[in-house]
Write a protein that holds these residues in place. Structure first.
Motif, short mmCIF file in Angstrom:
data_model
loop_
_atom_site.label_atom_id
_atom_site.label_comp_id
_atom_site.label_asym_id
_atom_site.label_seq_id
_atom_site.Cartn_x
_atom_site.Cartn_y
_atom_site.Cartn_z
N SER A 1 44.24 44.50 21.17
CA SER A 1 45.62 43.27 21.73
C SER A 1 45.74 41.86 22.20
N LEU A 2 46.59 41.48 23.27
CA LEU A 2 46.13 40.52 24.12
C LEU A 2 46.22 40.93 24.73
N ASN A 3 46.38 41.80 25.85
CA ASN A 3 46.21 41.93 26.91
C ASN A 3 45.15 42.77 26.66
N GLY A 4 43.79 43.87 25.59
CA GLY A 4 42.61 43.75 25.30
C GLY A 4 41.81 42.43 25.71
N ILE A 5 41.82 41.70 24.72
CA ILE A 5 41.63 40.46 24.90
C ILE A 5 41.29 39.58 26.06
N ASN A 6 42.30 39.97 26.86
CA ASN A 6 42.84 40.11 28.47
C ASN A 6 41.61 40.45 29.23
N ASN A 7 41.25 41.43 29.25
CA ASN A 7 40.78 42.04 29.89
C ASN A 7 38.95 42.11 29.47
N ILE A 8 38.90 41.99 28.59
CA ILE A 8 37.84 41.70 28.39
C ILE A 8 36.67 40.37 28.49
N CYS A 9 37.87 39.66 28.47
CA CYS A 9 38.06 37.89 29.54
C CYS A 9 37.80 38.37 30.41
N LEU A 10 38.72 39.31 31.50
CA LEU A 10 38.02 39.33 32.53
C LEU A 10 35.87 39.40 32.97
N ALA A 11 35.90 40.71 32.50
CA ALA A 11 34.42 41.12 32.30
C ALA A 11 33.52 40.44 31.91
N CYS A 12 33.84 38.69 30.62
CA CYS A 12 32.81 38.41 30.86
C CYS A 12 32.64 37.55 31.71
N TYR A 13 33.79 36.81 31.88
CA TYR A 13 34.14 35.94 33.02
C TYR A 13 34.28 35.87 34.26
N GLU A 14 34.02 37.32 35.04
CA GLU A 14 33.98 37.64 36.04
C GLU A 14 33.85 36.68 37.23
N LYS A 15 32.55 36.24 37.41
CA LYS A 15 32.02 35.44 38.24
C LYS A 15 32.65 34.25 38.16
N GLU A 16 32.81 33.20 37.24
CA GLU A 16 33.49 32.04 37.26
C GLU A 16 34.64 32.36 37.72
N LYS A 17 34.54 30.97 38.33
CA LYS A 17 35.63 30.01 39.66
C LYS A 17 37.42 30.71 39.57
N TRP A 18 36.81 29.87 37.69
CA TRP A 18 38.64 29.41 37.13
C TRP A 18 39.49 30.27 36.85
N ILE A 19 38.57 31.72 36.80
CA ILE A 19 39.25 32.57 36.61
C ILE A 19 39.41 33.82 37.53
N GLY A 20 39.76 33.65 39.56
CA GLY A 20 40.32 34.14 39.99
C GLY A 20 39.34 34.84 40.04
N ASN A 21 39.98 36.02 41.06
CA ASN A 21 40.22 36.99 41.47
C ASN A 21 41.54 38.27 41.85
N TYR A 22 40.41 39.49 42.70
CA TYR A 22 42.12 40.19 42.12
C TYR A 22 43.34 39.50 43.39
N LYS A 23 43.17 38.66 44.20
CA LYS A 23 43.55 38.66 45.11
C LYS A 23 44.73 37.41 44.15
N ASN A 24 44.97 36.76 43.31
CA ASN A 24 45.84 35.72 42.46
C ASN A 24 45.34 36.98 40.64
N HIS B 1 31.05 33.86 22.78
CA HIS B 1 30.51 34.29 23.58
C HIS B 1 29.12 35.10 23.87
N MET B 2 28.46 34.50 24.54
CA MET B 2 27.54 35.96 25.00
C MET B 2 26.71 35.39 26.97
N THR B 3 26.24 37.22 26.39
CA THR B 3 25.53 37.14 27.97
C THR B 3 24.29 36.17 28.31
N ASP B 4 24.10 36.27 29.93
CA ASP B 4 23.59 35.32 30.16
C ASP B 4 22.13 36.47 30.44
N ASN B 5 22.52 37.53 30.76
CA ASN B 5 21.05 37.73 31.79
C ASN B 5 21.52 39.97 31.85
N GLN B 6 20.86 40.64 32.07
CA GLN B 6 21.12 41.98 31.87
C GLN B 6 21.90 42.53 32.71
#
Length: 488
Positions: A212-235, A286-291
């Motif tokens: 679902s869209l919620n599922g896609i959002n969660n997998i986006c979190l997992a893919c881009y969690e290190k990116e600044k633009w995605i934010g963090n738990y505080k927001n 999207h592709m992962t860059d490292n292990q």
């Protein structure tokens, strides 16, 4: 000439008019993605050598599961082997190891047959031992014969999602060149055939998820969690939704592809070729860059319940859990969250308490000892496994953003075993959730648990206020003594 050095199953591939290459093979040059069973054997042997009881338990089961797949659960090894049971395999493995450790390899007594591409056709245990001992092994190359005991092989043989999850995890840990590609719904690809064509021999395995869209959002979190633009738990990672809406397309699958990289430049080239179908837009793959990134995605996309979990993770609840770890300066790898946390995380019902299991060896590093007394470790008798098992067996937990949670089926069994009044309602909620039955009964149980929880919370607040007031009036100790006398 060489028939006495290899199993009779391979004699027909020894031709008088064909010269078979014999050489000593460095096992580090083997593509183990085509023999994932050998990775299991390597790690099992390391556990035995290190006398690591917990890892021995884990890898012995995984070892037996792969042997079962090879032999159709008969444990009768083909060819001239004497092995006829699980114990025969376990005993033989140890005996071969001791023999090679003491005497090394003797090419006059036996050779391991390999394909022209260097994939072992037999002798998996000898290959594993050579890898652990870091010695080369004598092999004979057989022409016109290939084998591929990869993830696909075990998937087709067993249809066991738990086994596949463990094998994918082992491969991603073992081989630093393993990567994941996510083909987003935006690409509208019915399968992974086009990407497989681009990857060619480097394609390993794929899984398709209905998100679902919620599922896609969660997998986006997992893919881009290190990116600044995605934010963090505080927001609450508020940057993720912009990306999620761009890569999402209703009624389209999300494809997760496991492959072997030949460097980031080559990966970029493959992505660019794939994107050419979509006018170069980046919202299709999207592709992962490292292990590290790969392992993070493996844990949340190849888990046996990935689809159900990703579609239902609530970031509001996730925020509370990560805040708990951050506030108390805790290492997430030492905790497995359980109890009502799981129900809250998956949107089954709200929760107040943060329930967790603590890794036994990590207790000294926890400053606030109340965290230990409040843990679920004292409920161990109600769980179906030992505390340590939840930190070893990947199939008992699921991981998201580096935080580990107990599997829903494990929580279900815990609640059935404990069987308190609140557990009975939760058992029904879990049953309805897994079956997808969201009727009036499900809503009623949600509301019931919510009202009870709020009532207990209010009572707790009132009790604290009463203590404060009685202390201000100077009667707290008197009332406490009266209550103690009444209880006697």
């Amino acid at each position: 000439m060489y028939k006495n050095l290899i199993d009779s199953r391979f004699h027909s591939y020894l031709k008088d008019d064909v010269k078979n290459k014999i050489y000593y093979l460095d096992t580090n040059d083997i593509d183990f993605s085509k023999r994932v069973d050998i990775i299991v054997k390597i790690n099992f042997l390391k556990a035995i050598i290190n006398n690591d009881a917990e890892k021995i338990t884990y890898y012995e089961k995984l070892y037996i599961d792969t042997i079962s797949a090879f032999t159709d659960n008969s444990f009768i090894e083909p060819g001239e082997s004497f092995k006829r049971s699980q114990q025969d395999y376990l005993k033989s493995f140890r005996e071969i190891y001791i023999n090679i450790l003491e005497n090394g390899f003797d090419e006059t007594k036996g050779l391991v047959p390999v394909s022209p591409s260097g994939v072992p056709l037999d002798g998996a245990h000898r290959i594993a031992i050579a890898n652990v001992l870091n010695i080369k092994i004598p092999v004979i190359e057989l022409k016109n014969l290939e084998c591929n005991y990869d993830i696909n092989y075990f998937d087709k043989k067993t249809k066991d999602d738990s086994l596949i999850f463990n094998l994918v995890t082992e491969l991603a840990h073992f081989d630093k060149a393993i990567r994941i590609a996510i083909v987003w719904p935006f690409a509208k690809q019915k399968d992974t055939s086009y990407l497989e064509e681009l990857l060619n021999e480097d394609f390993i395995f794929s899984r398709s998820l209905d998100l679902s869209l919620n599922g896609i959002n969660n997998i986006c979190l997992a893919c881009y969690e290190k990116e600044k633009w995605i934010g963090n738990y505080k927001n609450k990672w508020d940057g993720s939704w912009g990306k999620s809406k761009k890569v999402y397309s209703d009624q389209e699958k999300t494809h997760v592809v496991l492959f072997k990289t030949h460097g980031i430049d080559n990966d970029i080239l493959i992505k660019e070729k794939f994107r050419q179908q979509f006018s170069g837009l980046k919202h299709c793959i999207h592709m992962t860059d490292n292990q590290e990134e790969t392992l993070g995605l493996v844990r949340c996309t190849f888990n046996q319940n990935s689809e159900l979990i990703l579609n239902n993770i609530q970031t509001t609840a996730l925020k509370e859990i990560i805040y708990f770890l951050d506030k108390n300066k805790l290492y997430s790898e030492n905790f497995v969250f359980t109890g009502s946390v799981i129900l809250g995380l998956l949107g089954i019902r709200s929760f107040n308490d943060v329930d967790y299991i603590v890794a036994i060896g990590s207790t000294k590093s926890i400053v606030d000892k109340k965290l230990l007394s409040n843990s679920h470790n004292h409920y161990v008798k109600n769980y179906n496994h030992k505390i340590s098992d939840y930190f070893i067996f990947n199939s008992l937990t699921f991981s998201f953003l580096g935080v580990n949670f107990i599997e829903l089926n494990e929580l279900y069994n815990f609640k059935k075993n404990r069987n308190e009044s609140k557990d009975k309602d939760d058992i029904k909620l879990i049953e309805n959730f897994i079956s997808g039955t969201y009727g009036i009964r499900f809503i009623f149980l949600q509301k019931k648990r919510y009202i009870i929880m709020k009532y207990k919370h209010m009572v707790g607040l009132m009790y604290k206020k009463i203590i404060v007031i009685t202390k201000l009036l100077g009667v707290y100790n008197i009332l406490k003594k009266v209550k103690r006398n009444e209880s006697h």
